[in-house]
Structure formats: C-alpha cells, structure tokens
Design an enzyme around this catalytic site. Structure first.
Site, PDB file in Angstrom:
ATOM      1  N   CYS A 124       0.830  -1.193   0.000  1.00 25.56           N
ATOM      2  CA  CYS A 124       0.000   0.000   0.000  1.00 25.56           C
ATOM      3  C   CYS A 124       0.873   1.253   0.000  1.00 25.56           C
ATOM      4  O   CYS A 124       2.036   1.207   0.363  1.00 25.56           O
ATOM      5  CB  CYS A 124      -0.953   0.087   1.191  1.00 25.56           C
ATOM      6  SG  CYS A 124      -2.072  -1.298   1.290  1.00 25.56           S
ATOM      7  N   GLY A 172       0.299  -0.519  -5.097  1.00 28.24           N
ATOM      8  CA  GLY A 172      -1.046  -1.072  -4.953  1.00 28.24           C
ATOM      9  C   GLY A 172      -1.946  -0.558  -6.044  1.00 28.24           C
ATOM     10  O   GLY A 172      -1.967   0.646  -6.320  1.00 28.24           O
ATOM     11  N   ASN A 179      -0.698   1.994   6.129  1.00 26.09           N
ATOM     12  CA  ASN A 179       0.149   1.071   5.377  1.00 26.09           C
ATOM     13  C   ASN A 179       0.809   0.163   6.399  1.00 26.09           C
ATOM     14  O   ASN A 179       1.472   0.637   7.314  1.00 26.09           O
ATOM     15  CB  ASN A 179       1.214   1.855   4.595  1.00 26.09           C
ATOM     16  CG  ASN A 179       2.213   0.940   3.905  1.00 26.09           C
ATOM     17  OD1 ASN A 179       1.897  -0.203   3.599  1.00 26.09           O
ATOM     18  ND2 ASN A 179       3.398   1.443   3.651  1.00 26.09           N
ATOM     19  N   GLY A 180       0.597  -1.137   6.246  1.00 27.13           N
ATOM     20  CA  GLY A 180       1.203  -2.073   7.185  1.00 27.13           C
ATOM     21  C   GLY A 180       0.257  -3.189   7.510  1.00 27.13           C
ATOM     22  O   GLY A 180      -0.689  -3.456   6.762  1.00 27.13           O
ATOM     23  N   TYR A 237      12.340  -5.281  -3.736  1.00 26.39           N
ATOM     24  CA  TYR A 237      11.286  -5.315  -4.746  1.00 26.39           C
ATOM     25  C   TYR A 237      10.322  -4.123  -4.746  1.00 26.39           C
ATOM     26  O   TYR A 237      10.019  -3.568  -5.783  1.00 26.39           O
ATOM     27  CB  TYR A 237      10.471  -6.599  -4.585  1.00 26.39           C
ATOM     28  CG  TYR A 237       9.253  -6.652  -5.473  1.00 26.39           C
ATOM     29  CD1 TYR A 237       9.391  -6.888  -6.839  1.00 26.39           C
ATOM     30  CD2 TYR A 237       7.985  -6.437  -4.965  1.00 26.39           C
ATOM     31  CE1 TYR A 237       8.279  -6.913  -7.669  1.00 26.39           C
ATOM     32  CE2 TYR A 237       6.864  -6.472  -5.796  1.00 26.39           C
ATOM     33  CZ  TYR A 237       7.018  -6.711  -7.138  1.00 26.39           C
ATOM     34  OH  TYR A 237       5.929  -6.735  -7.964  1.00 26.39           O
TER      35      TYR A 237
END
Ligand code: AMP
Length: 449
Positions: free
Chosen positions: A2, A28, A102-103, A244
């Site tokens: 995200c 995302g 986010n997480g 990545y």
C-alpha cells in the site's frame, strides 16, 4: 504494501495527493481513495481501480480544502470489496475523522473480537477500522491522547495518517518497518508519503524520514509540524522494500533504492567469479531485475542486454488472485527477443522467487526462443517464511523455497543453474549500519504480541 500520502497546508491538497498516489501506483493497484478537509467537513472519494481512473477532474473538484490524505490499496488484510478501500471515515464524539494505513497489525483479530464482544459493529474487513473504534471509544478530550492510547493497544507494522477536520497526525511504528518520508512543497505546505518518488511530481523537497516511534502533528496554528516521540525506537526497516517494492528512484531511510539493487547484482557477480560456466550476456527480468542486472554486468564485464521485453500495459503479476490468471499474465507481460538470445548462454536476473511461477515460465520461454543455456540468478535470499508485516507474501505452503531445496527449485524451473543472494550479501548491499526486518528470509518474527 500500500501507499499512503498526506498533504497539509496547500490549497491544491487533493490534486497534489492524487499526483503523489499516481507516482506510488506500483505499491497497490486494487483501489484508491482521498479524503480532504474543508470548512469543518471531511469529503471522501474512493473506488476500485487505478488513480488515473478514479481521480477525474470532477472528483478532485469535489475534494476541496487545504489538507488531504490518500491511499493506494494492495490487499494484505481484508478483502477486495470497495468497503475495504481507504481512507476509512467515521463520525464520533469529537467530530469527523479519516484514516489511511500502510502495514499490518498482528493483534488485529484479538482487538476486533474484544470490540465486537462490547457491541462494536464493523463495516470492513480491515485492521484499520480497529483503530477508529479504539479512538472513538476512548474518553480523553484531545484527539492526540486518544490516538496514543489506541496505538498502545496496537501491535504490528504501521504507518498511519489520521485526519480530523483541522489537523493531521502522522505515525510510524517503533520499528520503522514500512517507509515514510516528510517533504516541503515548494508552492506551500508539507507532504508525507510512503516513498520519496512522490515528492518530484508535487515539486516537494525531501526534509527527512519520519522517525520510528514518532508522531508528527500538523496544525493550522503552527508553521512547522510538531514532533512527539511516542515510543522508544527499535529501528528494523523492511529489507524487501529495497529488494522489490519501492521504486528505484526512491530514497528510503537515507538509502537510494537503485544503488542498493545494483549492489545486490554486484554481490551475485562476485559470488559467480571463478565459476566454470560462461555466459554471453546478462539479461534482466524487466523491470524489477534491471538495476541488479546492471550491477552484475558492471562487476563481471559481461554485456547487459534487453533479452526480455515487457509489455507495460499489464500490471504486476502478483496482483491476480488465482494461479491460472498469474500464469497467463506472465505470458502477456514478458516476451523474448529471439534474434538476440538464440544460441546464446544467458545469465538471467530477477529480484525474487516467491511461488516460482514467473521464473519457471521465463526459463521455458527463453529456451523455446532458442537460448542455449539459462542460468538464473535471484537478487534476494530464498523466501522461506510468510511476512506478517505488510507485504503480501502467500502462505508457507505456497512459498516454493519453503517446500523445496535450491537444487529442487533449479530442476523445477528447468534452469541450467540457480543461485540466490545470501542474507549477509543482502544486508551488505543495503548497508550494514542498522538491523533490518528479514523475517521472510530467516523467520525472525521480532514483533511480538
Ligand atoms: P513468483 O512467480 O510467485 O515466484 O513471483 C516472483 C515475481 O513476483 C518476481 O518477479 C518479483 O518481481 C515479483 N514479486 C515478488 N514479491 C512480490 C510481492 N509481494 N508482490 C508482488 N510481486 C512480487
């Protein structure tokens, strides 16, 4: 994964938020949303789809105000329903509130059960909604105190931006697992974003990263954000951001992502030195393998060639939920440069092997296109354990390195040889001045309930 963004103190807040989300689309693509605050009201638009589809001029005209928060969704918790898009908005005793996250919160189920037992009603499958309930149920008079007490109960990897009608609160967990940076917008105000690549498009200057355990409070009454150290930092940023996730032009916690990937490629080349295998060219799996392949080529002196062409109109392969769709998508996305690779021995580099779908398909495709040998190199260690800190890796059973040894994988993907980066080379490549979250590689789940 995200992406989250907060814009504060700029009359074009929602437009700048949408630009920032556009630059972070790689984090995302399932859904996106923005909440702005104007004249004591919070307005929200969110939908499934890409930023450029959801945020039309009309939508942005509706999102008035000089502060906005936004989110790109990549499901790690919750489902793919529109209800699970963020920001999550609610009205409660102190007014209106909107949150982006986010997480991944590892004690979300326990908290949710406790809240449901006490009569709470949930609308979404997201852990983010827990925080709203905890804030709403708290009896403190100041929102910041309510947030602090809600966070005291929250365990996991998180970056939150919470917007009230007149303020923004930005929080990064004590480990700093997920990235979050602060910038100053040249046309006025501040930006907080998951990645610094968002700063260029809104014309902002990077100031610093949000510190692990820190809360920043943006208030119209203050020129500068107030910094409160909520928790003692235990810095362990996620290594997979460098492998990545992040865009190569981002700088995360002071480290240029592109350089770290190039170092990973150099380390792979150093490990291959003295090998009896000879290669004609270094071929990246585009786009994620490109910086590492450039590093490998520079270190080894073997020429870098674009032996695989990527169709940019297909999104990231992981996003599709079924194996069948993932297979088809790899074929739609990557094509071999036949004239270049026919009869040649290739050293192919990708950033990671997760399920093994992509690598198997690539080796087959290159051999069918006439490659004499395909030697596969992976610019990360073997992924043996699922991640519970916000990266969407699958269950243990789906991870090929959990089920098979390196030799078995080499056979399975039909490569002539296969080598991974060691954990030590990974941390050396990013920089050995701190510890990293490496749980996908070594199973060290250091965030404890
Ligand atoms: P797989 O086919 O499952 O082995 O996936 C490996 C490919 O997916 C690599 O080319 C990576 O670039 C990419 N990848 C790795 N981890 C993720 C992730 N969590 N989400 C999306 N893509 C990923």
């Amino acid at each position: 994964m995200c992406a989250i963004v907060g814009i504060f103190g700029n009359e074009k807040a929602s437009r700048l938020a949408s630009l920032a989300l556009f630059s972070m689309q790689h984090r995302g693509q399932e859904a996106t949303g923005i909440s702005s605050s104007c004249d004591g009201k919070i307005h929200t638009i969110k939908n499934r789809g890409l930023v450029s589809d959801v945020f039309t001029n009309e939508a942005l005209d509706y999102l008035k105000g000089n502060m906005a928060i936004g989110h790109n969704r990549y499901s790690t918790a919750g489902g793919d329903s529109i209800l699970d898009a963020q920001p999550v908005f609610a009205k409660y005793k102190l007014g209106e509130i909107s949150i982006v996250h986010n997480g991944n919160l590892i004690n979300k189920d326990e908290i949710r059960e406790e809240l449901i037992d006490k009569g709470a009603i949930f609308q979404t499958g997201m852990d983010t909604e827990n925080l709203i309930h905890l804030i709403a149920k708290n009896s403190k008079n100041r929102l910041r105190d309510r947030i602090k007490e809600a966070l005291d109960k929250t365990i996991g990897a998180y970056c939150f931006i919470i917007q009230s009608r007149s303020k923004q609160f930005v929080i990064r967990d004590r480990y700093g697992i997920r990235p979050l940076s602060l910038g100053k917008i040249k046309s006025g105000g501040y930006i907080v974003a998951s990645e610094t690549c968002a700063f260029d498009l809104v014309d902002a200057e990077y100031i610093r990263d949000v510190k692990p355990g820190e809360m920043l409070v943006f208030d119209e009454k203050n020129e500068e954000p107030e910094s409160i150290q909520l928790y003692e930092p235990e810095f362990r940023p996620c290594a997979f951001e460098y492998v990545y996730f992040a865009r190569p032009d981002s700088v995360i916690d002071g480290k240029n992502v592109y350089r770290t990937r190039e170092n990973m490629g150099r380390a792979l080349a150093k490990n291959d030195k003295g090998s009896t295998i000879s290669y004609d060219m270094v071929v990246p799996v585009p786009d994620s393998g490109v910086p590492a392949a450039l590093g490998y080529a520079a270190e080894s002196g073997i020429p870098f060639e674009y032996g695989i062409i990527r169709n940019h109109y297909v999104g990231r392969t992981f996003i599709e939920p079924t194996q069948e769709m993932r297979n088809l998508k790899v074929r739609m996305k990557l094509s071999p440069m036949k004239s270049l690779i026919a009869g040649k021995s290739l050293l192919v580099i990708d950033d990671s092997i997760v399920r093994g779908t992509t690598s198997k398909r690539i080796v087959k495709m290159l051999k069918e296109a006439g490659a004499k040998e395909v030697h596969f190199r992976v610019a990360s260690p073997e992924i043996k354990f699922p991640c519970f800190y916000g990266i969407d890796t699958p269950t243990k059973e789906e991870l090929i390195s959990h089920r098979m040894t390196k030799e078995e994988i080499e056979k399975y993907i039909e490569a002539d040889s296969l080598e991974y980066l060691s954990i030590e080379d990974l941390t050396d490549s990013i920089g050995n001045d701190r510890d990293y979250a490496l749980e996908s590689f070594n199973g060290d789940y250091f965030v404890k309930k």
